[in-house]
Motif scaffolding. Structure first.
Motif, mmCIF file in Angstrom:
data_model
loop_
_atom_site.group_PDB
_atom_site.id
_atom_site.type_symbol
_atom_site.label_atom_id
_atom_site.label_comp_id
_atom_site.label_asym_id
_atom_site.label_seq_id
_atom_site.Cartn_x
_atom_site.Cartn_y
_atom_site.Cartn_z
ATOM 1 N N SER A 13 0.836 -1.202 0.000
ATOM 2 C CA SER A 13 0.000 0.000 0.000
ATOM 3 C C SER A 13 0.872 1.254 0.000
ATOM 4 C CB SER A 13 -0.881 0.012 1.260
ATOM 5 O OG SER A 13 -0.064 0.220 2.408
ATOM 6 N N PRO A 14 0.326 2.384 -0.455
ATOM 7 C CA PRO A 14 1.097 3.630 -0.386
ATOM 8 C C PRO A 14 1.583 3.932 1.033
ATOM 9 C CG PRO A 14 -0.767 3.935 -1.837
ATOM 10 C CD PRO A 14 -0.937 2.580 -1.185
ATOM 11 N N GLN A 15 0.758 3.661 2.043
ATOM 12 C CA GLN A 15 1.165 3.926 3.432
ATOM 13 C C GLN A 15 2.390 3.103 3.809
ATOM 14 O OE1 GLN A 15 -0.203 6.219 5.657
ATOM 15 N NE2 GLN A 15 1.538 5.718 6.959
ATOM 16 N N GLU A 74 3.952 14.702 3.600
ATOM 17 C CA GLU A 74 2.509 14.637 3.411
ATOM 18 C C GLU A 74 2.100 13.167 3.306
ATOM 19 O OE1 GLU A 74 1.833 16.903 -0.158
ATOM 20 O OE2 GLU A 74 2.980 18.598 0.621
ATOM 21 N N PRO A 75 1.998 12.459 4.460
ATOM 22 C CA PRO A 75 1.685 11.034 4.416
ATOM 23 C C PRO A 75 0.300 10.773 3.840
ATOM 24 C CG PRO A 75 1.863 11.832 6.699
ATOM 25 C CD PRO A 75 2.138 12.977 5.794
ATOM 26 N N PRO A 76 0.120 9.686 3.118
ATOM 27 C CA PRO A 76 1.123 8.744 2.652
ATOM 28 C C PRO A 76 1.555 9.010 1.214
ATOM 29 C CG PRO A 76 -1.020 7.768 2.319
ATOM 30 C CD PRO A 76 -1.245 9.162 2.897
ATOM 31 N N GLY A 77 1.381 10.249 0.748
ATOM 32 C CA GLY A 77 1.598 10.493 -0.670
ATOM 33 C C GLY A 77 2.911 11.116 -1.081
ATOM 34 N N TYR A 78 3.606 11.816 -0.165
ATOM 35 C CA TYR A 78 4.774 12.562 -0.635
ATOM 36 C C TYR A 78 5.683 12.950 0.517
ATOM 37 C CZ TYR A 78 7.530 16.317 -2.757
ATOM 38 O OH TYR A 78 8.560 17.101 -3.206
ATOM 39 N N PHE A 79 6.987 12.905 0.266
ATOM 40 C CA PHE A 79 7.954 13.576 1.131
ATOM 41 C C PHE A 79 9.169 13.949 0.298
ATOM 42 C CE2 PHE A 79 9.597 9.232 1.651
ATOM 43 C CZ PHE A 79 10.963 9.409 1.732
ATOM 44 N N MET A 80 9.930 14.892 0.822
ATOM 45 C CA MET A 80 11.155 15.327 0.143
ATOM 46 C C MET A 80 12.280 15.379 1.164
ATOM 47 S SD MET A 80 12.177 18.753 -1.992
ATOM 48 C CE MET A 80 11.359 18.204 -3.481
ATOM 49 N N HIS A 95 9.809 12.079 -3.233
ATOM 50 C CA HIS A 95 9.280 10.711 -3.235
ATOM 51 C C HIS A 95 7.756 10.817 -3.290
ATOM 52 C CE1 HIS A 95 13.127 9.242 -1.275
ATOM 53 N NE2 HIS A 95 13.124 10.508 -0.889
ATOM 54 N N ARG A 96 7.146 10.276 -4.338
ATOM 55 C CA ARG A 96 5.688 10.318 -4.477
ATOM 56 C C ARG A 96 5.160 8.889 -4.513
ATOM 57 N NH1 ARG A 96 2.639 14.286 -4.836
ATOM 58 N NH2 ARG A 96 4.231 15.721 -5.561
ATOM 59 N N PHE A 97 4.019 8.655 -3.837
ATOM 60 C CA PHE A 97 3.417 7.334 -3.716
ATOM 61 C C PHE A 97 1.955 7.435 -4.103
ATOM 62 C CE2 PHE A 97 6.718 8.104 -0.656
ATOM 63 C CZ PHE A 97 7.542 7.005 -0.772
ATOM 64 N N GLU A 98 1.555 6.661 -5.131
ATOM 65 C CA GLU A 98 0.171 6.683 -5.591
ATOM 66 C C GLU A 98 -0.352 5.261 -5.713
ATOM 67 O OE1 GLU A 98 0.094 8.914 -9.232
ATOM 68 O OE2 GLU A 98 0.791 10.741 -8.244
ATOM 69 N N PRO A 99 -1.611 5.038 -5.337
ATOM 70 C CA PRO A 99 -2.184 3.697 -5.494
ATOM 71 C C PRO A 99 -2.187 3.291 -6.966
ATOM 72 C CG PRO A 99 -3.724 5.186 -4.361
ATOM 73 C CD PRO A 99 -2.563 6.012 -4.819
ATOM 74 N N ASP A 100 -1.929 1.997 -7.211
ATOM 75 C CA ASP A 100 -1.931 1.520 -8.598
ATOM 76 C C ASP A 100 -3.289 0.966 -9.018
ATOM 77 O OD1 ASP A 100 -2.121 -0.980 -7.397
ATOM 78 O OD2 ASP A 100 -0.202 -1.706 -8.164
ATOM 79 N N GLY A 101 -4.286 0.989 -8.118
ATOM 80 C CA GLY A 101 -5.613 0.486 -8.430
ATOM 81 C C GLY A 101 -5.782 -1.001 -8.194
ATOM 82 N N ALA A 102 -4.696 -1.694 -7.833
ATOM 83 C CA ALA A 102 -4.765 -3.134 -7.600
ATOM 84 C C ALA A 102 -4.189 -3.503 -6.233
ATOM 85 C CB ALA A 102 -4.009 -3.868 -8.710
ATOM 86 N N ALA A 147 11.822 -6.357 -0.373
ATOM 87 C CA ALA A 147 11.552 -6.368 1.063
ATOM 88 C C ALA A 147 10.066 -6.178 1.355
ATOM 89 C CB ALA A 147 12.376 -5.288 1.760
ATOM 90 N N LEU A 148 9.382 -5.353 0.574
ATOM 91 C CA LEU A 148 7.961 -5.097 0.811
ATOM 92 C C LEU A 148 7.081 -6.289 0.450
ATOM 93 C CD1 LEU A 148 7.770 -1.369 -0.243
ATOM 94 C CD2 LEU A 148 7.261 -2.305 2.035
ATOM 95 N N ARG A 149 7.608 -7.250 -0.292
ATOM 96 C CA ARG A 149 6.856 -8.470 -0.587
ATOM 97 C C ARG A 149 6.851 -9.414 0.606
ATOM 98 N NH1 ARG A 149 9.094 -7.845 -5.986
ATOM 99 N NH2 ARG A 149 10.874 -9.139 -5.456
ATOM 100 N N ARG A 150 7.728 -9.161 1.587
ATOM 101 C CA ARG A 150 7.830 -9.998 2.782
ATOM 102 C C ARG A 150 7.176 -9.280 3.957
ATOM 103 N NH1 ARG A 150 12.546 -10.333 -0.122
ATOM 104 N NH2 ARG A 150 13.502 -12.365 -0.313
ATOM 105 N N PRO A 151 6.818 -10.026 4.994
ATOM 106 C CA PRO A 151 6.325 -9.361 6.210
ATOM 107 C C PRO A 151 7.447 -8.505 6.796
ATOM 108 C CG PRO A 151 5.933 -11.737 6.313
ATOM 109 C CD PRO A 151 6.773 -11.478 5.100
ATOM 110 N N GLY A 152 7.133 -7.355 7.265
ATOM 111 C CA GLY A 152 8.149 -6.447 7.802
ATOM 112 C C GLY A 152 9.027 -5.924 6.689
ATOM 113 N N LEU A 153 10.194 -5.475 7.019
ATOM 114 C CA LEU A 153 11.128 -4.945 6.019
ATOM 115 C C LEU A 153 12.445 -5.671 6.087
ATOM 116 C CD1 LEU A 153 10.861 -1.089 5.771
ATOM 117 C CD2 LEU A 153 10.579 -2.782 4.005
ATOM 118 N N THR A 154 12.401 -6.984 6.138
ATOM 119 C CA THR A 154 13.652 -7.708 6.220
ATOM 120 C C THR A 154 13.878 -8.473 4.938
ATOM 121 O OG1 THR A 154 12.560 -9.573 7.251
ATOM 122 C CG2 THR A 154 13.566 -7.949 8.720
ATOM 123 N N ALA A 155 15.067 -8.470 4.494
ATOM 124 C CA ALA A 155 15.483 -9.285 3.360
ATOM 125 C C ALA A 155 16.906 -9.715 3.670
ATOM 126 C CB ALA A 155 15.422 -8.494 2.059
#
Length: 171
Positions: A13-15, A74-80, A95-102, A147-155
């Motif tokens: 998710s964007p968040q 500006e959570p969860p859409g943008y930061f610099m 850094h910009r984050f937008e939902p992909d619709g899926a 890393a985001l495909r796994r639980p947490g942020l570990t790889a």
């Protein structure tokens, strides 16, 4: 003035993507190939508006330090983040984050930078950094995507994917 954009699809998710990109430890893991470490400011946890972090890393056989401040949030859409001290004359990373619709996210990095030293800096930007910097950000993003495909942020290891040689046009 060198500038480049990189778009990355993330299965989160964007968040979650927003939070991952502000996680200091996730950032250092994503840059392990350059031995990056957080050595000052906020060195653990998540960054937020006004926070600074100083990273130390090895690039081109030299050790560099860069202190960045979160200047927009500006959570969860943008930061610099912007360089306060470091090797660049200018470094701004949006850094910009937008939902992909899926259920995922389209993450867009927009980096605007310039090297110091006048004409020599312009030559370095055009001949070396115009290909090196996008490659570095793509490698970081590949790690985050994994890393985001796994639980947490570990790889277990940062991804060392082979990059297609591309020389983006830098306006």
């Amino acid at each position: 003035m060198p500038r480049f954009d990189i778009t990355t699809a993330l299965l989160a998710s964007p968040q979650r993507a927003f939070e991952a990109c502000l996680d200091v430890e996730a950032h250092t893991r994503s840059m392990a190939a350059s031995s990056e470490q957080a050595v000052g400011g906020t060195t653990h946890g998540h960054l937020t508006l006004g926070d600074t972090v100083t990273f130390q890393a090895r690039h081109f056989g030299l050790t560099w330090r860069l202190t960045a401040r979160i200047t927009a949030y500006e959570p969860p859409g943008y930061f610099m983040d912007e360089q306060e001290r470091g090797p660049f004359k200018r470094w701004k990373h949006g850094h910009r984050f937008e939902p992909d619709g899926a259920g995922g996210t389209v993450m867009r990095d927009v980096i605007d930078f310039a090297s110091p030293l006048g004409v020599l800096g312009h030559i370095a930007d055009a001949t070396v950094l115009a290909w090196y910097m996008p490659r570095l950000i793509r490698s970081r993003n590949a790690y985050l995507a994994s890393a985001l495909r796994r639980p947490g942020l570990t790889a277990p290891q940062p991804l060392r994917s082979k990059h297609r040689r591309s020389f983006p046009t830098v306006p």
